[in-house]
Design a protein around this motif. Sequence first.
Motif, PDB file in Angstrom:
ATOM      1  N   UNK A 193      16.290  56.886  29.016  1.00  0.00           N
ATOM      2  CA  UNK A 193      15.878  58.094  29.979  1.00  0.00           C
ATOM      3  C   UNK A 193      15.067  59.024  29.100  1.00  0.00           C
ATOM      4  N   UNK A 194      15.718  59.303  28.213  1.00  0.00           N
ATOM      5  CA  UNK A 194      13.869  59.893  26.765  1.00  0.00           C
ATOM      6  C   UNK A 194      12.773  58.653  27.160  1.00  0.00           C
ATOM      7  N   UNK A 195      12.730  57.625  27.092  1.00  0.00           N
ATOM      8  CA  UNK A 195      11.567  56.688  26.698  1.00  0.00           C
ATOM      9  C   UNK A 195      11.098  56.448  28.790  1.00  0.00           C
ATOM     10  N   UNK A 196      11.569  57.119  29.630  1.00  0.00           N
ATOM     11  CA  UNK A 196      11.128  56.728  30.765  1.00  0.00           C
ATOM     12  C   UNK A 196      11.000  58.382  31.251  1.00  0.00           C
ATOM     13  N   UNK A 197      11.034  59.235  30.359  1.00  0.00           N
ATOM     14  CA  UNK A 197      11.151  60.798  30.697  1.00  0.00           C
ATOM     15  C   UNK A 197       9.621  60.865  30.097  1.00  0.00           C
ATOM     16  N   UNK A 198       9.357  60.553  29.083  1.00  0.00           N
ATOM     17  CA  UNK A 198       7.600  60.641  28.498  1.00  0.00           C
ATOM     18  C   UNK A 198       7.407  59.724  28.819  1.00  0.00           C
ATOM     19  N   UNK A 199       7.044  58.070  29.136  1.00  0.00           N
ATOM     20  CA  UNK A 199       6.393  57.488  30.191  1.00  0.00           C
ATOM     21  C   UNK A 199       5.668  58.104  31.050  1.00  0.00           C
ATOM     22  N   UNK A 200       6.696  59.062  32.091  1.00  0.00           N
ATOM     23  CA  UNK A 200       6.239  59.630  33.156  1.00  0.00           C
ATOM     24  C   UNK A 200       5.641  61.202  33.029  1.00  0.00           C
ATOM     25  N   UNK A 201       5.949  61.500  31.571  1.00  0.00           N
ATOM     26  CA  UNK A 201       4.992  62.660  31.654  1.00  0.00           C
ATOM     27  C   UNK A 201       3.642  62.342  31.447  1.00  0.00           C
ATOM     28  N   UNK A 202       3.531  60.982  30.391  1.00  0.00           N
ATOM     29  CA  UNK A 202       2.224  60.506  29.802  1.00  0.00           C
ATOM     30  C   UNK A 202       1.374  60.188  31.172  1.00  0.00           C
ATOM     31  N   UNK A 203       1.934  59.420  32.056  1.00  0.00           N
ATOM     32  CA  UNK A 203       1.393  59.001  33.385  1.00  0.00           C
ATOM     33  C   UNK A 203       1.059  59.860  34.251  1.00  0.00           C
ATOM     34  N   UNK A 204       2.031  61.226  34.729  1.00  0.00           N
ATOM     35  CA  UNK A 204       1.586  62.132  35.077  1.00  0.00           C
ATOM     36  C   UNK A 204       0.155  62.785  34.758  1.00  0.00           C
ATOM     37  N   UNK A 263       8.813  52.294  28.891  1.00  0.00           N
ATOM     38  CA  UNK A 263      10.083  52.450  30.106  1.00  0.00           C
ATOM     39  C   UNK A 263      10.127  50.795  30.280  1.00  0.00           C
ATOM     40  N   UNK A 264       8.993  49.692  30.551  1.00  0.00           N
ATOM     41  CA  UNK A 264       9.048  48.615  31.292  1.00  0.00           C
ATOM     42  C   UNK A 264       9.941  47.570  29.880  1.00  0.00           C
ATOM     43  N   UNK A 265       9.784  47.259  28.801  1.00  0.00           N
ATOM     44  CA  UNK A 265      10.458  47.433  27.964  1.00  0.00           C
ATOM     45  C   UNK A 265      11.880  47.913  28.553  1.00  0.00           C
ATOM     46  N   UNK A 266      12.104  48.555  28.177  1.00  0.00           N
ATOM     47  CA  UNK A 266      13.372  49.214  28.065  1.00  0.00           C
ATOM     48  C   UNK A 266      14.370  48.505  29.111  1.00  0.00           C
TER      49      UNK A 266
END
Length: 125
Positions: free
Chosen positions: A55-66, A24-27
């Motif tokens: 959006x897809x990258x951010x959602x997946x990143x957030x899911x992994x982070x949580x 997400x940071x890269x994108x």
Amino acid sequence: MTETDLITLWIKARWHVIVSQIAPTFLLTALVGFLALGLDSADLGVKIGAAGILLASGVLGAIVQISAANEALAVIDDLRMIGAPSAISRRIVASAPWINVVRVGTPAVFVVVYLALLSATFLPG
């Protein structure tokens, strides 16, 4: 589980948090660059595609982070039950409040930045 096993699980959860922020940071950074190069004047389909990828990258990143943060909190719960914890275990347990930054703060920042970039992409300047 032993204290060493729990510390190993903590390290893995922390590593998952770090890695989950890379895409997400890269994108987000790339989208800023693409806006500087004229993405805001590209065809609508290109804009929607860029927004969707981000959006897809951010959602997946957030899911992994949580998920990783929740696992880290579970490790902390188990470390709290150790009778005579080592100094590292006590430090890990003391870091528990900061896990909420990963669970709530980081995804919230992503949403704010994402919305700002969406408006820069789709709204006239």
